[in-house]
Design a protein around this motif. Structure first.
Motif, PDB file in Angstrom:
ATOM      1  N   PRO A  43       0.836  -1.211   0.000  1.00 43.74           N
ATOM      2  CA  PRO A  43       0.000   0.000   0.000  1.00 43.74           C
ATOM      3  C   PRO A  43       0.871   1.263   0.000  1.00 43.74           C
ATOM      4  N   PRO A  44       0.288   2.386  -0.389  1.00 43.35           N
ATOM      5  CA  PRO A  44       1.044   3.644  -0.303  1.00 43.35           C
ATOM      6  C   PRO A  44       1.514   3.867   1.138  1.00 43.35           C
ATOM      7  N   TYR A  45       2.745   4.379   1.274  1.00 47.36           N
ATOM      8  CA  TYR A  45       3.263   4.601   2.621  1.00 47.36           C
ATOM      9  C   TYR A  45       2.362   5.583   3.359  1.00 47.36           C
ATOM     10  N   ASN A  46       2.061   5.248   4.615  1.00 45.16           N
ATOM     11  CA  ASN A  46       1.223   6.078   5.463  1.00 45.16           C
ATOM     12  C   ASN A  46       1.678   5.820   6.900  1.00 45.16           C
ATOM     13  N   ALA A  47       2.125   6.868   7.573  1.00 45.11           N
ATOM     14  CA  ALA A  47       2.631   6.710   8.939  1.00 45.11           C
ATOM     15  C   ALA A  47       1.558   6.181   9.890  1.00 45.11           C
ATOM     16  N   ASP A  54       3.068  -2.969  10.318  1.00 44.54           N
ATOM     17  CA  ASP A  54       3.308  -3.141   8.887  1.00 44.54           C
ATOM     18  C   ASP A  54       2.311  -4.121   8.274  1.00 44.54           C
ATOM     19  N   PRO A  55       1.677  -3.743   7.151  1.00 41.68           N
ATOM     20  CA  PRO A  55       0.827  -4.701   6.429  1.00 41.68           C
ATOM     21  C   PRO A  55       1.667  -5.895   5.953  1.00 41.68           C
ATOM     22  N   GLU A  56       1.017  -7.023   5.738  1.00 37.48           N
ATOM     23  CA  GLU A  56       1.736  -8.253   5.371  1.00 37.48           C
ATOM     24  C   GLU A  56       2.656  -8.073   4.159  1.00 37.48           C
ATOM     25  N   PRO A  57       2.235  -7.388   3.081  1.00 32.59           N
ATOM     26  CA  PRO A  57       3.163  -7.233   1.954  1.00 32.59           C
ATOM     27  C   PRO A  57       4.427  -6.456   2.324  1.00 32.59           C
ATOM     28  N   VAL A  58       4.293  -5.508   3.225  1.00 32.13           N
ATOM     29  CA  VAL A  58       5.461  -4.742   3.693  1.00 32.13           C
ATOM     30  C   VAL A  58       6.352  -5.647   4.542  1.00 32.13           C
ATOM     31  N   GLN A  59       5.745  -6.459   5.379  1.00 30.46           N
ATOM     32  CA  GLN A  59       6.527  -7.416   6.161  1.00 30.46           C
ATOM     33  C   GLN A  59       7.303  -8.350   5.234  1.00 30.46           C
ATOM     34  N   ALA A  60       6.653  -8.796   4.155  1.00 29.45           N
ATOM     35  CA  ALA A  60       7.308  -9.693   3.196  1.00 29.45           C
ATOM     36  C   ALA A  60       8.481  -8.992   2.501  1.00 29.45           C
ATOM     37  N   ALA A  89       8.071   1.387  -2.181  1.00 26.72           N
ATOM     38  CA  ALA A  89       8.680   0.218  -1.530  1.00 26.72           C
ATOM     39  C   ALA A  89       9.929   0.626  -0.753  1.00 26.72           C
ATOM     40  N   ILE A  90      10.731   1.500  -1.335  1.00 26.77           N
ATOM     41  CA  ILE A  90      11.940   1.979  -0.641  1.00 26.77           C
ATOM     42  C   ILE A  90      11.535   2.762   0.608  1.00 26.77           C
ATOM     43  N   ASP A  91      10.485   3.581   0.494  1.00 29.65           N
ATOM     44  CA  ASP A  91      10.018   4.335   1.661  1.00 29.65           C
ATOM     45  C   ASP A  91       9.596   3.404   2.794  1.00 29.65           C
ATOM     46  N   TRP A  92       8.832   2.362   2.478  1.00 31.18           N
ATOM     47  CA  TRP A  92       8.432   1.396   3.510  1.00 31.18           C
ATOM     48  C   TRP A  92       9.655   0.680   4.086  1.00 31.18           C
ATOM     49  N   ALA A  93      10.557   0.236   3.212  1.00 31.46           N
ATOM     50  CA  ALA A  93      11.734  -0.516   3.680  1.00 31.46           C
ATOM     51  C   ALA A  93      12.656   0.346   4.534  1.00 31.46           C
ATOM     52  N   SER A  94      12.575   1.654   4.375  1.00 33.76           N
ATOM     53  CA  SER A  94      13.451   2.564   5.125  1.00 33.76           C
ATOM     54  C   SER A  94      12.978   2.786   6.558  1.00 33.76           C
ATOM     55  N   ARG A  95      11.839   2.219   6.913  1.00 30.37           N
ATOM     56  CA  ARG A  95      11.248   2.436   8.230  1.00 30.37           C
ATOM     57  C   ARG A  95      11.510   1.251   9.156  1.00 30.37           C
TER      58      ARG A  95
END
Length: 184
Positions: A43-47, A54-60, A89-95
């Protein structure tokens, strides 16, 4: 050695997905490139979403990067920059910034485009993001595949010998770079 490969295009038959498939086949002995192919699910990054977990796809995504010794990003160029799905994806992974899976993860970038610039601007933008995430990015060789329709067969097979050699050299240098950067 395990490398996480990510293509920044959602299009099934994109040149960048084809370039990543070629890299998988050109990997040096003892190197496995594991493709993360779920950018469309993130999903779009949202604080606020992040604060809830983290949503499951972000966890993956984070697990795929964490479990790899290095990262290989294959990016198209959209409007002189990185495609939104890849930047997201880079934004999510950077968190979180202090414990990001990108922190100190050796990376290499390459890209393909039908145009003449070979994704140079997108690669530069991605390198700038990697400065913030403290992701050491291989300085070269640059793999800038211009006029990609002349380098791939209709089925997506990379047919250009020069490009194949550049990809092989990039992977060999990524392996050496990763070994040099490993903690003693």
């Amino acid at each position: 050695m395990r490398i996480c490969g990510i293509a920044g295009s959602l299009r099934k038959d994109s040149f960048n997905r084809a370039l990543l498939r070629a890299a998988v086949g050109l990997a040096p002995a003892g190197v496995e490139i594991v493709v993360f192919d779920r950018l469309a699910d993130i999903p779009p990054y949202n604080a606020d979403v992040e604060a809830a977990g983290d949503p499951e796809p972000v966890q993956a995504l984070k697990a795929a990067i964490r479990d790899a010794d290095a990262l290989l990003v294959v990016t198209p160029e959209y409007n002189y920059g990185v495609p939104g799905v890849l930047k997201n994806a880079i934004d999510w992974a950077s968190r979180p910034p202090t414990g990001s899976v990108l922190n100190r993860k050796p990376a290499a970038i390459m890209g393909a485009t039908p145009g003449k610039t070979g994704t140079a601007r997108a690669q530069l933008a991605l390198r700038q993001s990697f400065v913030f995430t403290q992701t050491p990015c291989l300085p070269g060789p640059e793999v800038l595949v211009a006029e990609a329709s002349r380098r791939f067969a209709a089925d997506g097979t990379l047919t250009d010998d020069s490009t194949r050699q550049h990809v092989r050299e990039l992977l060999e240098r990524l392996v050496a770079w990763t070994q040099r950067l490993r903690p003693a």
